[in-house]
Design a protein around this motif. Structure first.
Motif, PDB file in Angstrom:
ATOM      1  N   ALA A  63       0.848  -1.207   0.000  1.00  0.00           N
ATOM      2  CA  ALA A  63       0.000   0.000   0.000  1.00  0.00           C
ATOM      3  C   ALA A  63       0.876   1.247   0.000  1.00  0.00           C
ATOM      4  N   GLY A  64       0.472   2.226  -0.772  1.00  0.00           N
ATOM      5  CA  GLY A  64       1.239   3.467  -0.881  1.00  0.00           C
ATOM      6  C   GLY A  64       0.535   4.634  -0.236  1.00  0.00           C
ATOM      7  N   CYS A  65       0.745   5.811  -0.820  1.00  0.00           N
ATOM      8  CA  CYS A  65       0.241   7.062  -0.246  1.00  0.00           C
ATOM      9  C   CYS A  65      -1.266   7.188  -0.502  1.00  0.00           C
ATOM     10  N   ALA A  66      -1.960   7.701   0.523  1.00  0.00           N
ATOM     11  CA  ALA A  66      -3.412   7.879   0.391  1.00  0.00           C
ATOM     12  C   ALA A  66      -3.777   9.200  -0.265  1.00  0.00           C
ATOM     13  N   THR A  67      -2.817  10.110  -0.362  1.00  0.00           N
ATOM     14  CA  THR A  67      -3.099  11.435  -0.934  1.00  0.00           C
ATOM     15  C   THR A  67      -1.955  11.833  -1.861  1.00  0.00           C
ATOM     16  N   PRO A  68      -2.211  12.794  -2.763  1.00  0.00           N
ATOM     17  CA  PRO A  68      -1.104  13.343  -3.557  1.00  0.00           C
ATOM     18  C   PRO A  68      -0.061  14.007  -2.662  1.00  0.00           C
ATOM     19  N   LEU A  69       1.116  14.295  -3.240  1.00  0.00           N
ATOM     20  CA  LEU A  69       2.220  14.847  -2.445  1.00  0.00           C
ATOM     21  C   LEU A  69       1.883  16.177  -1.802  1.00  0.00           C
ATOM     22  N   VAL A  70       1.227  17.078  -2.563  1.00  0.00           N
ATOM     23  CA  VAL A  70       1.057  18.442  -2.063  1.00  0.00           C
ATOM     24  C   VAL A  70      -0.415  18.831  -1.948  1.00  0.00           C
ATOM     25  N   ARG A  71      -1.113  18.889  -3.044  1.00  0.00           N
ATOM     26  CA  ARG A  71      -2.470  19.441  -3.036  1.00  0.00           C
ATOM     27  C   ARG A  71      -3.519  18.350  -3.132  1.00  0.00           C
ATOM     28  N   ALA A  72      -4.638  18.554  -2.431  1.00  0.00           N
ATOM     29  CA  ALA A  72      -5.755  17.615  -2.577  1.00  0.00           C
ATOM     30  C   ALA A  72      -6.227  17.638  -4.029  1.00  0.00           C
ATOM     31  N   GLU A 165      -4.295  14.999 -18.377  1.00  0.00           N
ATOM     32  CA  GLU A 165      -4.763  13.607 -18.277  1.00  0.00           C
ATOM     33  C   GLU A 165      -4.844  13.238 -16.801  1.00  0.00           C
ATOM     34  N   PHE A 166      -5.688  12.265 -16.457  1.00  0.00           N
ATOM     35  CA  PHE A 166      -6.000  11.998 -15.051  1.00  0.00           C
ATOM     36  C   PHE A 166      -4.767  11.671 -14.190  1.00  0.00           C
ATOM     37  N   ASN A 167      -3.924  10.728 -14.606  1.00  0.00           N
ATOM     38  CA  ASN A 167      -2.824  10.303 -13.730  1.00  0.00           C
ATOM     39  C   ASN A 167      -1.875  11.452 -13.410  1.00  0.00           C
ATOM     40  N   ILE A 168      -1.644  12.313 -14.391  1.00  0.00           N
ATOM     41  CA  ILE A 168      -0.738  13.442 -14.158  1.00  0.00           C
ATOM     42  C   ILE A 168      -1.480  14.551 -13.418  1.00  0.00           C
ATOM     43  N   GLY A 169      -2.740  14.792 -13.795  1.00  0.00           N
ATOM     44  CA  GLY A 169      -3.521  15.869 -13.177  1.00  0.00           C
ATOM     45  C   GLY A 169      -3.850  15.612 -11.720  1.00  0.00           C
ATOM     46  N   PHE A 170      -3.928  14.360 -11.306  1.00  0.00           N
ATOM     47  CA  PHE A 170      -4.259  14.009  -9.916  1.00  0.00           C
ATOM     48  C   PHE A 170      -3.122  14.422  -8.979  1.00  0.00           C
ATOM     49  N   ASP A 171      -1.879  14.272  -9.445  1.00  0.00           N
ATOM     50  CA  ASP A 171      -0.725  14.626  -8.607  1.00  0.00           C
ATOM     51  C   ASP A 171       0.390  15.191  -9.484  1.00  0.00           C
ATOM     52  N   PRO A 172       0.209  16.454  -9.935  1.00  0.00           N
ATOM     53  CA  PRO A 172       1.199  17.033 -10.854  1.00  0.00           C
ATOM     54  C   PRO A 172       2.592  17.145 -10.245  1.00  0.00           C
ATOM     55  N   GLU A 173       2.668  17.454  -8.934  1.00  0.00           N
ATOM     56  CA  GLU A 173       3.996  17.579  -8.324  1.00  0.00           C
ATOM     57  C   GLU A 173       4.753  16.245  -8.383  1.00  0.00           C
ATOM     58  N   ALA A 174       4.032  15.173  -8.126  1.00  0.00           N
ATOM     59  CA  ALA A 174       4.688  13.860  -8.201  1.00  0.00           C
ATOM     60  C   ALA A 174       5.160  13.575  -9.630  1.00  0.00           C
ATOM     61  N   ALA A 175       4.310  13.899 -10.600  1.00  0.00           N
ATOM     62  CA  ALA A 175       4.703  13.661 -11.999  1.00  0.00           C
ATOM     63  C   ALA A 175       5.936  14.496 -12.342  1.00  0.00           C
ATOM     64  N   HIS A 176       5.968  15.724 -11.844  1.00  0.00           N
ATOM     65  CA  HIS A 176       7.132  16.587 -12.081  1.00  0.00           C
ATOM     66  C   HIS A 176       8.410  15.945 -11.529  1.00  0.00           C
ATOM     67  N   VAL A 177       8.331  15.442 -10.316  1.00  0.00           N
ATOM     68  CA  VAL A 177       9.511  14.806  -9.703  1.00  0.00           C
ATOM     69  C   VAL A 177       9.988  13.635 -10.573  1.00  0.00           C
TER      70      VAL A 177
END
Ligand code: BDR
Ligand code: CA
Length: 311
Positions: A63-72, A165-177
Motif C-alpha cells: 500500500a502506498g500514499c493515500a493522498t497526492p504529495l502536495v495538493r488535494a 490527463e487523469f494520472n498526471i492531473g491528480f498529482d502534478p507535483e509527483a509527476a514533475h519529480v
C-alpha cells in the motif's frame, strides 16, 4: 522472448485490472505497489487483493500514499470506474495478504534486489514513485525501463483541467519529480489510448470466449463502458492495458518520438498538463519516448490471451 520482469504501480481501476491480467499472462510480476487515484486507497488496495485472489498467485501487494504529495485532488474517477473502482459489483472480502511494507520502500528494496532487471510500469498517479525518488534519487539507475501511462501530448486531456490527463492531473507535483528524475522513460498518453480502442463487438466476442478472467472483467467494466458510450468515446478504451502491452513487449511500438516533456504545476487553466517541446526549441534532453502507434493486432492478441480467449 524471455518473460519480462515487471514491478507495477497501480490504482485499480477497471483498465488497471485488465493490465494486471495481461502482466500475469505474459510476464513475471515482482509486486503491485498501490496508489490512490481512480478511487481512494482503501478501495484500490482491496481491488488489487481481489485480483490476486482471482489469479491464484502470490504477487506481493504494497500500500502506498493515500493522498497526492502536495495538493488535494480536484476529482477522482469514481464516476468512470464505480464508487469502489470495480464497477460496484460487491465482491466478498479478499483473502490475499497485504504486506506491511510501504510501497515507496518496496520499490526501492525490490530494485536493489534485482538491479537492472525490473521494468517499472506506472499506471496511476505518480505519488509512490516520487516519494521513492525523494528517498533515493539513484532509483532510475537500478530500473531497466520505466513505462508511464499518463499525459496528453497535444493537450487533448480527460479531466476538468482541460489539457491534463487523469494520472498526471491528480498529482502534478509527483509527476514533475518523476519526469525530472528519470533520464529516459516511455510515455503512453491518453491520446494514444483513444487511437488504440478495441471494436465493441470484437471485444464482446473475446469476453464470451474467455475464461473466469473474462467473466470477471466483464462484471467490473459495465460502469466504465456505459460512461464512455454516453460521452461519445468510441470502442473499448483501455489506457493501462496499452501501457502494459508496451511494457511487456516494446517491439509492438510502430511509431514513437523522443522529446522533452515537462509537467505544468501552476497554470490557471492548465495545471497537470504535459508540455511537449515538439519543435525542439528548448535544447532540453528528450526524457520521454512518446508512443504514438502500436501494432493493434499484436496488442489485441495480448489482451485475448490475458482473458483466456486465445484463437
Ligand atoms: C488513466 O486514469 C485512470 O482513470 C485510468 O486507470 C488510467 O490509468 C487514464 O487517464
Ligand atoms: Ca490506472
Amino acid at each position: 522472448m524471455t518473460r519480462p520482469q515487471l514491478l507495477i504501480d497501480t490504482d485499480p481501476g477497471v483498465d488497471d485490472a485488465l493490465a494486471i491480467l495481461m502482466a500475469h499472462a505474459h510476464a513475471d510480476v515482482a509486486g503491485l505497489s498501490i496508489a490512490a487515484g481512480n478511487v481512494g486507497l482503501g478501495h484500490t488496495v482491496r481491488n488489487a487483493r481481489t485480483l490476486v485472489d482471482l489469479l491464484g498467485v502470490a504477487t506481493p501487494i504494497f500500500a502506498g500514499c493515500a493522498t497526492p504529495l502536495v495538493r488535494a485532488p480536484d476529482e477522482d474517477a469514481a464516476f468512470v470506474h464505480g464508487q469502489d473502482g470495480f464497477g460496484d459489483v460487491g465482491f466478498p472480502a479478499p483473502r490475499a495478504a497485504l504486506t506491511d511494507e510501504a510501497a515507496a520502500l518496496a520499490l526501492l528494496r525490490l530494485t536493489h534486489e534485482r538491479p537492472g532487471q525490473l521494468t517499472l510500469v506506472a499506471l496511476a498517479p505518480l505519488t509512490n514513485l516520487a516519494l521513492a525518488l525523494r528517498i533515493d534519487p539513484c532509483l532510475p539507475e537500478r530500473v531497466a525501463r520505466l513505462v508511464i501511462m499518463g499525459g496528453a501530448v497535444t493537450g487533448h486531456g480527460n479531466t476538468g483541467n482541460v489539457p491534463a490527463e487523469f494520472n498526471i492531473g491528480f498529482d502534478p507535483e509527483a509527476a514533475h519529480v518523476v519526469f525530472e528524475a528519470f533520464p529516459q522513460f516511455e510515455l503512453v498518453d491518453w491520446e494514444a489510448t483513444l487511437r488504440h480502442a478495441f471494436d465493441d463487438a470484437e471485444f464482446e466476442g473475446w469476453l464470451k470466449q474467455g475464461d473466469e478472467r473474462a467473466g470477471f472483467y466483464d462484471s467490473i467494466a459495465g460502469t466504465a463502458r456505459a460512461y464512455n458510450a454516453q460521452h461519445g468515446r468510441r470502442g473499448v478504451i483501455a489506457a493501462d492495458a496499452l501501457a502494459m502491452a508496451v511494457a511487456i513487449d516494446p517491439s509492438i511500438v510502430t511509431r514513437s518520438e523522443k522529446r522533452a516533456v515537462a509537467v505544468e504545476l501552476d497554470g490557471r487553466l492548465t495545471r497537470g498538463a504535459t508540455v511537449v517541446d515538439w519543435a525542439k526549441r528548448l535544447g532540453r534532453p528528450a526524457n520521454a519516448d512518446i508512443v504514438l502507434e502500436v501494432d493493434q493486432a499484436r496488442f489485441a492478441a495480448m489482451v485475448r490471451r490475458a482473458l483466456g480467449a486465445q484463437d
